[in-house]
Design an enzyme around this catalytic site. Structure first.
Site, PDB file in Angstrom:
ATOM      1  N   PHE A 100      -0.592   3.723 -11.003  1.00 46.88           N
ATOM      2  CA  PHE A 100      -1.552   4.802 -10.721  1.00 46.88           C
ATOM      3  C   PHE A 100      -2.042   5.492 -12.004  1.00 46.88           C
ATOM      4  CE2 PHE A 100       0.824   5.718  -6.456  1.00 46.88           C
ATOM      5  CZ  PHE A 100       0.169   4.662  -5.841  1.00 46.88           C
ATOM      6  N   ILE A 101      -2.367   4.729 -13.016  1.00 45.03           N
ATOM      7  CA  ILE A 101      -2.770   5.362 -14.277  1.00 45.03           C
ATOM      8  C   ILE A 101      -4.293   5.472 -14.355  1.00 45.03           C
ATOM      9  CG2 ILE A 101      -2.576   5.270 -16.799  1.00 45.03           C
ATOM     10  CD1 ILE A 101       0.095   5.726 -15.074  1.00 45.03           C
TER      11      ILE A 101
ATOM     12  N   GLU B 199      -0.880  14.851 -10.726  1.00 43.78           N
ATOM     13  CA  GLU B 199      -0.270  15.782 -11.703  1.00 43.78           C
ATOM     14  C   GLU B 199       0.744  16.708 -11.018  1.00 43.78           C
ATOM     15  OE1 GLU B 199      -2.528  17.135 -14.966  1.00 43.78           O
ATOM     16  OE2 GLU B 199      -3.952  15.491 -14.769  1.00 43.78           O
ATOM     17  N   GLY B 200       1.474  16.127 -10.093  1.00 44.03           N
ATOM     18  CA  GLY B 200       2.475  16.869  -9.316  1.00 44.03           C
ATOM     19  C   GLY B 200       1.871  17.271  -7.993  1.00 44.03           C
TER      20      GLY B 200
ATOM     21  N   ARG C 299      -2.530  20.612 -15.736  1.00 40.77           N
ATOM     22  CA  ARG C 299      -2.684  21.020 -14.326  1.00 40.77           C
ATOM     23  C   ARG C 299      -3.856  21.990 -14.144  1.00 40.77           C
ATOM     24  NH1 ARG C 299       3.827  21.057 -13.078  1.00 40.77           N
ATOM     25  NH2 ARG C 299       3.859  18.855 -12.481  1.00 40.77           N
TER      26      ARG C 299
ATOM     27  N   GLU D 199       3.610  20.094  -3.050  1.00 42.96           N
ATOM     28  CA  GLU D 199       5.009  20.423  -2.727  1.00 42.96           C
ATOM     29  C   GLU D 199       5.768  20.674  -4.041  1.00 42.96           C
ATOM     30  OE1 GLU D 199       3.378  17.804  -1.390  1.00 42.96           O
ATOM     31  OE2 GLU D 199       3.182  18.591   0.643  1.00 42.96           O
TER      32      GLU D 199
ATOM     33  N   GLU E 243       5.555   5.650 -12.264  1.00 47.72           N
ATOM     34  CA  GLU E 243       5.884   4.250 -11.975  1.00 47.72           C
ATOM     35  C   GLU E 243       5.964   4.084 -10.463  1.00 47.72           C
ATOM     36  OE1 GLU E 243       9.416   3.168 -14.141  1.00 47.72           O
ATOM     37  OE2 GLU E 243       8.546   3.820 -16.052  1.00 47.72           O
TER      38      GLU E 243
HETATM   39  C1  LIG Z   1      -5.817   8.494  -8.017  1.00 50.09           C
HETATM   40  C2  LIG Z   1      -4.547   8.758  -8.744  1.00 50.09           C
HETATM   41  C3  LIG Z   1      -4.558   8.978 -10.117  1.00 50.09           C
HETATM   42  C4  LIG Z   1      -3.357   9.190 -10.801  1.00 50.09           C
HETATM   43  N1  LIG Z   1      -3.374   9.317 -12.171  1.00 50.09           N
HETATM   44  C5  LIG Z   1      -2.190   9.351 -12.846  1.00 50.09           C
HETATM   45  C6  LIG Z   1      -2.173   9.270 -14.274  1.00 50.09           C
HETATM   46  O1  LIG Z   1      -3.221   9.227 -14.929  1.00 50.09           O
HETATM   47  N2  LIG Z   1      -0.982   9.244 -14.914  1.00 50.09           N
HETATM   48  C7  LIG Z   1       0.205   9.297 -14.231  1.00 50.09           C
HETATM   49  O2  LIG Z   1       1.248   9.255 -14.866  1.00 50.09           O
HETATM   50  N3  LIG Z   1       0.218   9.375 -12.868  1.00 50.09           N
HETATM   51  C8  LIG Z   1      -0.946   9.386 -12.162  1.00 50.09           C
HETATM   52  N4  LIG Z   1      -0.952   9.426 -10.794  1.00 50.09           N
HETATM   53  C9  LIG Z   1       0.327   9.515 -10.077  1.00 50.09           C
HETATM   54  C10 LIG Z   1       0.548  10.827  -9.346  1.00 50.09           C
HETATM   55  O3  LIG Z   1       0.782  11.864 -10.265  1.00 50.09           O
HETATM   56  C11 LIG Z   1       1.690  10.625  -8.348  1.00 50.09           C
HETATM   57  O4  LIG Z   1       1.210   9.755  -7.329  1.00 50.09           O
HETATM   58  C12 LIG Z   1       2.192  11.930  -7.765  1.00 50.09           C
HETATM   59  O5  LIG Z   1       2.849  12.692  -8.722  1.00 50.09           O
HETATM   60  C13 LIG Z   1       3.142  11.709  -6.568  1.00 50.09           C
HETATM   61  O6  LIG Z   1       4.102  10.740  -6.837  1.00 50.09           O
HETATM   62  P1  LIG Z   1       4.351   9.568  -5.746  1.00 50.09           P
HETATM   63  O7  LIG Z   1       3.026   8.986  -5.429  1.00 50.09           O
HETATM   64  O8  LIG Z   1       5.396   8.665  -6.288  1.00 50.09           O
HETATM   65  O9  LIG Z   1       4.878  10.321  -4.473  1.00 50.09           O
HETATM   66  P2  LIG Z   1       6.419  10.651  -4.140  1.00 50.09           P
HETATM   67  O10 LIG Z   1       7.077  11.264  -5.315  1.00 50.09           O
HETATM   68  O11 LIG Z   1       7.037   9.435  -3.538  1.00 50.09           O
HETATM   69  O12 LIG Z   1       6.241  11.754  -3.011  1.00 50.09           O
HETATM   70  C14 LIG Z   1       5.962  11.420  -1.638  1.00 50.09           C
HETATM   71  C15 LIG Z   1       5.911  12.715  -0.839  1.00 50.09           C
HETATM   72  O13 LIG Z   1       7.190  13.371  -0.899  1.00 50.09           O
HETATM   73  C16 LIG Z   1       7.016  14.685  -1.396  1.00 50.09           C
HETATM   74  N5  LIG Z   1       8.177  15.031  -2.226  1.00 50.09           N
HETATM   75  C17 LIG Z   1       8.729  14.304  -3.240  1.00 50.09           C
HETATM   76  N6  LIG Z   1       9.781  14.955  -3.760  1.00 50.09           N
HETATM   77  C18 LIG Z   1       9.889  16.127  -3.089  1.00 50.09           C
HETATM   78  C19 LIG Z   1      10.768  17.249  -3.157  1.00 50.09           C
HETATM   79  N7  LIG Z   1      11.737  17.330  -4.081  1.00 50.09           N
HETATM   80  N8  LIG Z   1      10.581  18.263  -2.274  1.00 50.09           N
HETATM   81  C20 LIG Z   1       9.573  18.232  -1.366  1.00 50.09           C
HETATM   82  N9  LIG Z   1       8.711  17.215  -1.254  1.00 50.09           N
HETATM   83  C21 LIG Z   1       8.861  16.168  -2.103  1.00 50.09           C
HETATM   84  C22 LIG Z   1       5.734  14.657  -2.200  1.00 50.09           C
HETATM   85  O14 LIG Z   1       5.173  15.950  -2.330  1.00 50.09           O
HETATM   86  C23 LIG Z   1       4.889  13.721  -1.369  1.00 50.09           C
HETATM   87  O15 LIG Z   1       4.315  14.433  -0.296  1.00 50.09           O
HETATM   88  C24 LIG Z   1      -2.135   9.240 -10.090  1.00 50.09           C
HETATM   89  C25 LIG Z   1      -2.140   9.039  -8.692  1.00 50.09           C
HETATM   90  C26 LIG Z   1      -3.310   8.786  -8.034  1.00 50.09           C
HETATM   91  C27 LIG Z   1      -3.267   8.528  -6.533  1.00 50.09           C
END
Ligand SMILES: Cc1cc2nc3c(=O)[nH]c(=O)nc-3n(C[C@H](O)[C@H](O)[C@H](O)COP(=O)(O)OP(=O)(O)OC[C@H]3O[C@@H](n4cnc5c(N)ncnc54)[C@H](O)[C@@H]3O)c2cc1C
Length: 392
Positions: free
Chosen positions: A156-157, A366-367, A243, A370, A127
């Site tokens: 981002f789905i 997919e995570g 993954r 980091e 979300e």
């Molecule tokens: C093209 C694309 C396709 C996608 N497809 C899907 C999908 O099909 N289904 C789905 O559910 N999601 C999907 N995603 C979502 C994707 O999995 C997330 O964007 C991703 O997991 C990161 O979450 P965020 O963008 O909220 O970043 P954030 O969680 O806000 O992270 C921002 C930064 O902070 C770092 N960070 C966060 N927490 C920590 C911590 N505890 N320690 C160290 N560093 C940290 C992260 O590594 C990152 O560098 C997709 C995203 C994209 C861009």
């Protein structure tokens, strides 16, 4: 010929996928990237060739050839077109919850449609306010008679707008943290379901990435997967198995870029000889190839683990390691491939520019990497190891 860890059957299937990719997918890759259009023609090609059957058992209309084979096929496709490899990988991602925790009735209803490719699947966990911290999701689901009513927005789905079925995670108990998450199957035509927007992106341009709106979205109670409160555990089990798919996509990009750079370096001449004869260029190629081979070792190992039924912490760690390493190798190898091509690497006429843009996402979705490092370290801290120094 090099050492070959695959069986004769797996090599045969790989050869079939390789030929299909060379003839029909590779020639489309640049245009898919340029147009940003979802490649329905490649979907049709994969339907006809039976590619969508790879992640599924024979009883559900699949090939029953196992996870390693899905990874090998995804690598082959991604060597030429990362967007097209996602067609196969998200078919698996979007159906894994159903495969792992669905009832026999749910499986019989939906899995054959995915195995044939008639329906495309999607996985909706993220979300706007919860990506890495997915348990902080705000989408809710409440029971209402024979239905559940879902409210919230997913961001981002992948496959938004093209999938027929979405695996959606929502909170049935807002006070129970990750134990309050449940998993639902939402058909694209469900009342209250819509796709609000699609994101323009740096890479994997033909794949749709969009926002799902669930506004009083009503699904039959029978579309709950597993029990209420089991959703988070299901989501994590799915990621352990998906993954490696991202890792396969990343390795395909890395190997594809390495192969292209090698061919280029054999023919491009400077200072009177092919650039491959300059030691600094040769060293780059050697490092790229070695990292690809090391990445493949981790990838095949996790594929074999899944096929042997390994579950739990050992799989979690191996999947995170494969995803982390393969995606870092993809970013390095594609960047180095651009360097090997010099100015030509930077322009759109050559595929390594696209590969470098496509590679970046494998370090994020997919995570993020980091998060993969945190997962690996957590598992290391849990393991009890005999230390060479004798300390506990
Ligand atoms: C093209 C694309 C396709 C996608 N497809 C899907 C999908 O099909 N289904 C789905 O559910 N999601 C999907 N995603 C979502 C994707 O999995 C997330 O964007 C991703 O997991 C990161 O979450 P965020 O963008 O909220 O970043 P954030 O969680 O806000 O992270 C921002 C930064 O902070 C770092 N960070 C966060 N927490 C920590 C911590 N505890 N320690 C160290 N560093 C940290 C992260 O590594 C990152 O560098 C997709 C995203 C994209 C861009």
């Amino acid at each position: 010929m090099g050492y070959e860890p695959l069986t004769a059957e797996q090599r045969e299937l790989r050869a079939a996928v390789r030929a299909l990719v060379r003839e029909k997918v590779a020639p489309r890759a640049a245009a898919i990237d340029e147009s940003h259009e979802f490649p329905w023609d490649v979907v049709e090609l994969f339907r006809e060739a039976g590619v969508f059957g790879l992640p599924f058992e024979e009883r559900h209309g699949g090939t029953g050839t196992g996870t390693l084979m899905v990874l090998v096929a995804a690598e082959e496709i991604a060597k030429a077109c990362a967007t097209s490899s996602l067609l196969l990988l998200v078919q698996e991602l979007g159906s894994l919850a159903l495969k792992l925790a669905g009832s026999e009735e749910q499986k019989a209803r939906y899995l054959p449609k995915f195995a044939s490719g008639e329906w495309l699947a999607a996985y909706a966990l993220t979300e706007a306010g919860s990506g890495s911290d997915s348990a902080a999701m705000r989408t809710t689901a409440r029971r209402d008679g024979d239905s559940y009513v879902l409210d919230g927005t997913k961001r981002f789905i992948t496959n938004a707008g093209v999938a027929s079925l979405y695996t959606v995670f929502a909170k049935t108990d807002g006070d129970a943290g990750h134990r309050g998450v449940s998993c639902f199957l939402v058909e694209a035509g469900a009342p209250g379901f819509s796709v609000a927007r699609l994101e323009p992106k740096m890479g994997i341009a033909g794949s749709t990435t969009g926002e799902l709106v669930l506004a009083g979205c009503r699904v039959p109670a029978g579309n709950l997967v597993g029990e209420e409160g089991e959703g988070f555990a299901i989501a994590m089990r799915v990621l352990d198995r998906s993954r490696p798919g991202v890792a396969a996509q990343a390795l395909g990009l890395a190997q594809g870029a390495t192969d292209y750079a090698l061919e280029y370096a054999k023919t491009r001449e400077t200072f009177g000889k092919p650039i491959a004869q300059h030691q600094l260029v040769a060293a780059k190629l050697a490092d790229m190839e070695t990292r690809c081979e090391a990445a493949r070792g981790l990838l095949y190992r996790v594929g074999q683990m899944i096929d042997e039924g390994v579950e739990g912490p050992a799989l979690t760690k191996a999947a995170a390691m494969a995803k982390l390493f393969c995606s870092d190798v993809a970013m390095e190898a594609t960047t180095e491939a651009v360097q090997v091509l010099g100015g030509y690497g930077y322009i759109r006429e050559y595929p390594v520019e696209r590969m470098m843009r496509d590679a970046k996402i494998t370090q994020i979705y997919e995570g993020t990497n980091e998060i993969q490092r945190l997962v690996i370290a957590r598992e290391m801290l849990r393991e009890s190891r005999a230390s060479a120094l004798g300390a506990a």
